[in-house]
Write an enzyme that holds these catalytic residues in place. Structure first.
Site, short mmCIF file in Angstrom:
data_model
loop_
_atom_site.label_atom_id
_atom_site.label_comp_id
_atom_site.label_asym_id
_atom_site.label_seq_id
_atom_site.Cartn_x
_atom_site.Cartn_y
_atom_site.Cartn_z
CG ASP A 23 0.68 2.14 -5.52
OD1 ASP A 23 -0.29 1.60 -6.11
OD2 ASP A 23 1.27 1.62 -4.55
CE LYS A 87 -5.12 -1.46 -8.38
NZ LYS A 87 -3.80 -1.32 -7.72
CD GLU A 187 -0.43 -2.39 -8.81
OE1 GLU A 187 -0.38 -3.48 -8.21
OE2 GLU A 187 -1.46 -1.70 -8.89
CG ASP A 211 1.95 -6.07 -4.47
OD1 ASP A 211 1.62 -5.89 -3.29
OD2 ASP A 211 1.72 -5.25 -5.38
P1 ADP Z 1 -2.47 -2.00 -1.38
O1 ADP Z 1 -1.36 -2.24 -2.35
O2 ADP Z 1 -3.46 -3.12 -1.35
O3 ADP Z 1 -3.12 -0.68 -1.54
P2 ADP Z 1 -0.49 -1.65 0.79
O4 ADP Z 1 0.69 -2.15 0.05
O5 ADP Z 1 -0.48 -0.23 1.19
O6 ADP Z 1 -1.86 -2.02 0.11
O7 ADP Z 1 -0.62 -2.55 2.09
C1 ADP Z 1 -1.56 -2.30 3.06
C2 ADP Z 1 -1.53 -3.39 4.08
O8 ADP Z 1 -0.23 -3.43 4.69
C3 ADP Z 1 -2.54 -3.19 5.19
O9 ADP Z 1 -3.21 -4.40 5.43
C4 ADP Z 1 -1.65 -2.82 6.36
O10 ADP Z 1 -2.22 -3.24 7.61
C5 ADP Z 1 -0.41 -3.63 6.07
N1 ADP Z 1 0.77 -3.17 6.80
C6 ADP Z 1 1.32 -1.93 6.77
N2 ADP Z 1 2.38 -1.87 7.61
C7 ADP Z 1 2.51 -3.11 8.16
C8 ADP Z 1 3.42 -3.68 9.10
N3 ADP Z 1 4.39 -2.98 9.64
N4 ADP Z 1 3.24 -4.97 9.43
C9 ADP Z 1 2.25 -5.69 8.90
N5 ADP Z 1 1.36 -5.21 8.01
C10 ADP Z 1 1.49 -3.93 7.66
MG MG Z 2 -0.21 -2.11 -3.88
#
Ligand code: ADP
Ligand code: MG
Length: 620
Positions: A23, A87, A187, A211
């Protein structure tokens, strides 16, 4: 069963490499594999337990490049050297992004607004593809470190709305990182696969994938029919995500502790501290009703209620996108069978509650929302590797498909594990002068001799006009369509005569039989390679004997008795070796026969040419 491969060079067995799922996220990237024993997708974690690699690249003064958490530390202190959210720039020109350049704290170059963007760091320029390749390289290194084996074959996910240029850019980044990108997967499709949706071929389902990541929000409506995923609509906001939650909390913190925007601009380390504290508070409030921390030496208290008030307008915006996506897909909420939660920000309880209420359904949230896309990529990788039997027949050809050629050899047109639908064609010719028909025998399997493979079909291409051997051009084409049906067509290209058959390669073949055929090919690999070499030598020997015999018949009176005797001796020796010789002595005997016939063949050729020349002279 562990998978085994044969090293063609040595004929020895070796552990087959794993295909991993990646991912490549805007905020975080991660890798997943199917656990060999549990057969379930697992996310690869370092010894410290971290699975997520922040998608951030930092360029140090000394020219060193770091990726991930180590790079994240420099976000505020060295914004111009710390590249995040690359990205968003994949496959984009400056025109595409010029409205958003405020968002990026690093330098995006606009020298030629039509061409693809470049990022300037110090004196150097980098393309988004190169920057992404740094992240992928880091993931590759980590995976290899954890798995203790080389990793080159990967499946990478991209948003459903990515266009061809963006998908190609992602592929290129993989290539640049030394990876063989077997497939690019959407995705939301990956997320569905991670939950096992789409693996049952008989079901038709409509799925909403919600998402909410770090910086982006995507809603995708998918329909799965017979294991095939179709994107009905996508919607979202490429500038809405967890970062916005953080930003609202940060403003709230500044208000609470009395820090102005100006003061913050002056004090980068305080800005960093507040930003990190805001994210910490947000995450804590997903599990607790209160967050207590210290910022700038002051005690800070934030309640869940306060955070939810800040988050409500942002969440409302995502729901509006969901409505738009439904409208675009011509569907209503009642048409949605499943809702899947993806992205770290869906851990926020209010997000889950609001989405579940909107769709009037319990949402899928049992898997880690920030890992589910990578896990689905691993499921897809496993399907490509041919391990997932349920999917085996639908997505790839589990066994190679080919036809019989001279000497009973298997000539593969569509190799095993080819994507379906798949197409291939190859040209063949006749062996005998005036040959009016050609038998096309279709086989399936991995062995070198067709007698060890499974015969699928056979037909005669008739009506080939009389021509000398080697002149007709018969094109045999194989097409495996999406339903797994193989259409074999043979066409003589000079005359246009053609014929075709349809077969179901998997008909009546159980998974166990497929597995056995694969295992057999591994067990017999070494002897098969030797057999093929022998058969090829025998075929060549037979052909050379035929042509030599034909030649001496026609030119009998022009050869000396010695030449005739030597040639017949050499032919007899070769004939015996075809029956009981080996590859090497057959080849030596072919060479011997060639040596004997070469002088007179050349002599006759010269005289034929001079005759022709004389003829020409007379005509003049
Ligand atoms: P992306 O797909 O954009 O790369 P992710 O799916 O990894 O991102 O999501 C990252 C986001 O999720 C960040 O903003 C992070 O702060 C948030 N996040 C991760 N864990 C939690 C949580 N327990 N509660 C709220 N937000 C969270
Ligand atoms: Mg993502």
């Amino acid at each position: 069963m562990a998978k085994i491969a044969i090293n063609i060079a040595t004929g020895s067995l070796q552990q087959e490499e794993m295909i991993v799922g990646i991912d490549l996220g805007t905020t975080n990237s991660l890798i997943s594999i199917i656990h060999p024993e549990s057969k379930r997708p697992i996310v690869l974690k370092e010894y410290d337990g971290a699975a997520l690699v922040p998608s951030i690249v930092h360029f140090g003064q000394a020219g060193n490049i770091t990726v991930g958490d180590d790079a994240k530390k420099y976000l505020i202190a060295e914004p111009e050297n710390t590249i995040f959210s690359v990205k968003r720039l994949m496959g984009k020109s400056y025109n595409d992004v010029q409205q958003q350049t405020n968002f990026f704290t690093y330098k995006i170059i606009d020298d030629n607004s039509e061409s693809l963007v470049k990022i300037q760091v110090g004196e150097k320029f980098y393309s988004p593809v190169e920057l992404s390749s740094f992240i992928l390289k880091e993931l590759k290194i980590r995976a290899e470190h954890i798995l203790k084996t080389t990793v080159t074959k990967v499946v990478i996910t991209v948003p459903a709305y990515f266009n061809d240029a963006q998908r190609q850019a992602t592929r290129d980044a993989g290539k640049l990182a030394g990876l063989d990108v077997l497939r690019i997967v959407n995705e939301p499709t990956a997320a569905s696969l991670a939950y096992g949706l789409g693996l049952n071929k008989d079901e038709t389902k409509t799925i909403a994938v919600y998402d909410l990541g770090g910086g982006t929000f995507d809603i995708s409506i998918l329909r799965i029919t017979s294991g095939i995923f179709e994107v009905l609509s996508t919607n979202g906001n490429t500038y809405l995500g967890g970062d916005d939650f953080d930003a609202s909390i940060a403003s709230f913190i500044m208000e609470k502790i009395g820090v102005s925007n100006d003061a913050l601009n002056q004090n980068k380390s305080l800005a960093q501290e507040i930003r990190l504290k805001a994210e910490e508070a947000k995450i804590e409030l997903s599990y607790n009703n209160e967050f207590e921390g210290v910022v700038d030496g002051k005690v800070l208290l934030i309640t869940k209620n306060e955070f939810e008030q800040l988050a409500t307008p942002l969440i409302a915006e995502t729901i509006q996108c969901c409505k738009n996506a439904l409208t675009d897909a011509n569907l209503t909420i009642a048409d949605i069978d499943e809702v899947i939660m993806v992205g770290g920000s869906t851990r926020v309880p209010l997000v889950k509650k609001t989405v579940s209420e909107f769709f009037n359904k319990t949402v899928h949230d049992t898997l880690n929302p920030d890992e589910v896309v990578a896990m689905g990529a691993a499921v897809q990788a496993d399907i490509l590797a041919g391990n997932n039997k349920d999917f085996l027949l639908l997505d790839i050809t589990p066994l190679s498909l080919g036809i019989e050629t001279m000497g009973g050899l298997m000539d593969v047109l569509i190799p095993r594990n080819s994507k379906v639908p798949s197409k291939a064609a190859r040209q063949y010719t006749t062996q005998k002068d005036g040959q009016g028909s050609m038998r096309i025998s279709v086989f399936q399997g991995e062995r070198d001799l067709i007698k060890d493979n499974r015969k699928l079909a056979e037909f005669n291409l008739t009506g080939i006009p009389g021509m000398p051997a080697g002149l007709p051009k018969v094109e045999v084409s194989f097409l495996v369509n999406a339903d797994g049906i193989l259409v074999v067509n043979a066409k003589e290209l000079r005359s246009g005569v053609e014929q075709s058959v349809e077969v179901r390669p998997q008909y009546g073949l159980t998974d166990e039989e497929v597995e056995k055929m694969l295992l057999d090919s591994i067990t017999h690999a070494k002897s098969d390679i030797q057999t093929r070499a022998l058969v090829e030598a025998q075929t060549e020997a037979t052909q050379i004997i035929d042509t030599t015999n034909l030649f001496i018949q026609k030119n009998n009176d022009l050869l000396t008795d010695n030449e005739l005797a030597d040639t017949n001796d050499a032919i007899n020796t070769l004939q015996k070796l075809i029956v009981n010789g080996n590859k090497d002595n057959i080849q030596a005997a072919i060479e011997k026969l060639n040596e004997i016939s070469r002088p007179y063949a050349e002599r006759l050729m010269d005289s034929a040419i001079s005759k022709a020349m004389k003829g020409k002279n007379i005509l003049e």
